[in-house]
Scaffold this active site. Structure first.
Site, PDB file in Angstrom:
ATOM      1  N   LYS A 262       8.006  17.015   9.368  1.00 20.67           N
ATOM      2  CA  LYS A 262       9.045  15.303   8.798  1.00 20.67           C
ATOM      3  C   LYS A 262      10.383  15.445  10.461  1.00 20.67           C
ATOM      4  CE  LYS A 262       7.615  15.522   5.072  1.00 20.67           C
ATOM      5  NZ  LYS A 262       6.625  13.828   4.942  1.00 20.67           N
TER       6      LYS A 262
ATOM      7  N   LEU B 240       1.405  -1.043   0.089  1.00 19.31           N
ATOM      8  CA  LEU B 240      -0.418  -0.165  -0.091  1.00 19.31           C
ATOM      9  C   LEU B 240       0.570   1.335  -0.327  1.00 19.31           C
ATOM     10  CD1 LEU B 240      -3.047   0.631   2.531  1.00 19.31           C
ATOM     11  CD2 LEU B 240      -2.013   2.357   1.687  1.00 19.31           C
TER      12      LEU B 240
ATOM     13  N   TYR C 120       5.972  22.611   8.066  1.00 18.06           N
ATOM     14  CA  TYR C 120       6.885  20.964   7.288  1.00 18.06           C
ATOM     15  C   TYR C 120       7.890  20.471   7.501  1.00 18.06           C
ATOM     16  CZ  TYR C 120       8.315  18.489   3.031  1.00 18.06           C
ATOM     17  OH  TYR C 120       9.159  16.743   2.566  1.00 18.06           O
TER      18      TYR C 120
ATOM     19  N   ASP D 172      -8.868  12.464   1.000  1.00 17.08           N
ATOM     20  CA  ASP D 172      -8.219  12.795   0.940  1.00 17.08           C
ATOM     21  C   ASP D 172      -7.411  13.613   2.329  1.00 17.08           C
ATOM     22  OD1 ASP D 172      -7.043  15.527   1.491  1.00 17.08           O
ATOM     23  OD2 ASP D 172      -9.201  16.783   0.238  1.00 17.08           O
TER      24      ASP D 172
ATOM     25  N   ASN E  16       3.838   7.798   2.444  1.00 18.66           N
ATOM     26  CA  ASN E  16       4.556   9.156   1.826  1.00 18.66           C
ATOM     27  C   ASN E  16       3.427   9.992   1.074  1.00 18.66           C
ATOM     28  OD1 ASN E  16       6.256   9.422  -0.941  1.00 18.66           O
ATOM     29  ND2 ASN E  16       4.067   9.703  -1.632  1.00 18.66           N
TER      30      ASN E  16
END
Length: 218
Positions: free
Chosen positions: A190, A45, A186, A100, A123
């Site tokens: 991460k 997946l 961001y 979404d 991802n």
């Protein structure tokens, strides 16, 4: 006597720091082989599989004999990737998952929970480049939701259904380790991905967890 005591304390401190460093880097150094996860009719997946890294990983796994579950929020793009995979690997089974993750962190996995899934690639993500002060509240919420809450919830929901000798690959970024300007939200997400991966790698016995640190070559 005092010098010997100082030397002993210094040596012990260095030894402790060295052990801590080893514990930190070991999860990044462990080798991984896809053959371990290639069971009969195995599925992989991949979230955010309609473009870029996600699409490339989906195609590569299909080339290595895995059936593919591709996730995205654009039906046309998913169909395009599906056709590209099947054109190269006619025996590959491809299932499209539309959701979404920036609007809802929970994806219904009931329709796929019966499948022999051995690989999960988290991802899907977004990285708006902007000063924090100019980002909208909605943009901040959606970035955090898609980059952290969505993969966390999906991983949580899927773990009970993963077959033994499975892999969870979390696509992260060097921004989480060396945060640049204009990517505060961001980079923060991460950093979360990295910590999430390392913690899970130490927690799960039969599932390998890897954080893939992606980045641009300058």
């Amino acid at each position: 006597m005092i010098n010997q005591l100082i030397w002993s304390i210094g040596t012990l401190t260095l030894a402790v720091l060295f052990l801590q460093l080893c514990k930190f880097i070991i999860p990044y150094l462990r080798s991984s082989q896809l053959i371990k996860y290639k069971t009969e009719d195995a599925y992989a997946l991949i979230t955010g599989a309609t473009d870029g890294i996600g699409k490339a990983i989906a195609i590569e796994l299909a080339d290595n004999g895995f059936n593919i579950l591709i996730h995205g929020r654009n039906v046309e793009k998913l169909k395009s990737v599906e056709k590209e995979i099947i054109r190269k690997n006619t025996a590959c089974k491809v299932i499209n998952l539309i959701h979404d993750g920036s609007k809802s962190s929970r994806m219904d996995i009931a329709p796929i929970s019966h499948l022999p899934i051995t690989i999960l690639v988290n991802n899907a993500g977004v990285g708006p480049i902007s000063e924090l002060a100019t980002m909208s509240n909605q943009e901040i919420d959606q970035t955090i939701m898609l980059n952290t809450a969505f993969p966390s919830q999906l991983t949580h929901d899927l773990i009970p259904f993963l077959k033994k000798a499975s892999l969870i690959l979390n696509v992260s970024s060097y921004a989480g380790i060396l945060p640049p300007p204009y990517l505060a939200v961001y980079a923060g997400t991460k950093a979360y991905n990295n910590a999430f991966s390392i913690s899970l790698a130490r927690e799960l016995e039969n599932i390998e967890v890897i954080s893939l640190l992606s980045g641009l070559k300058i």
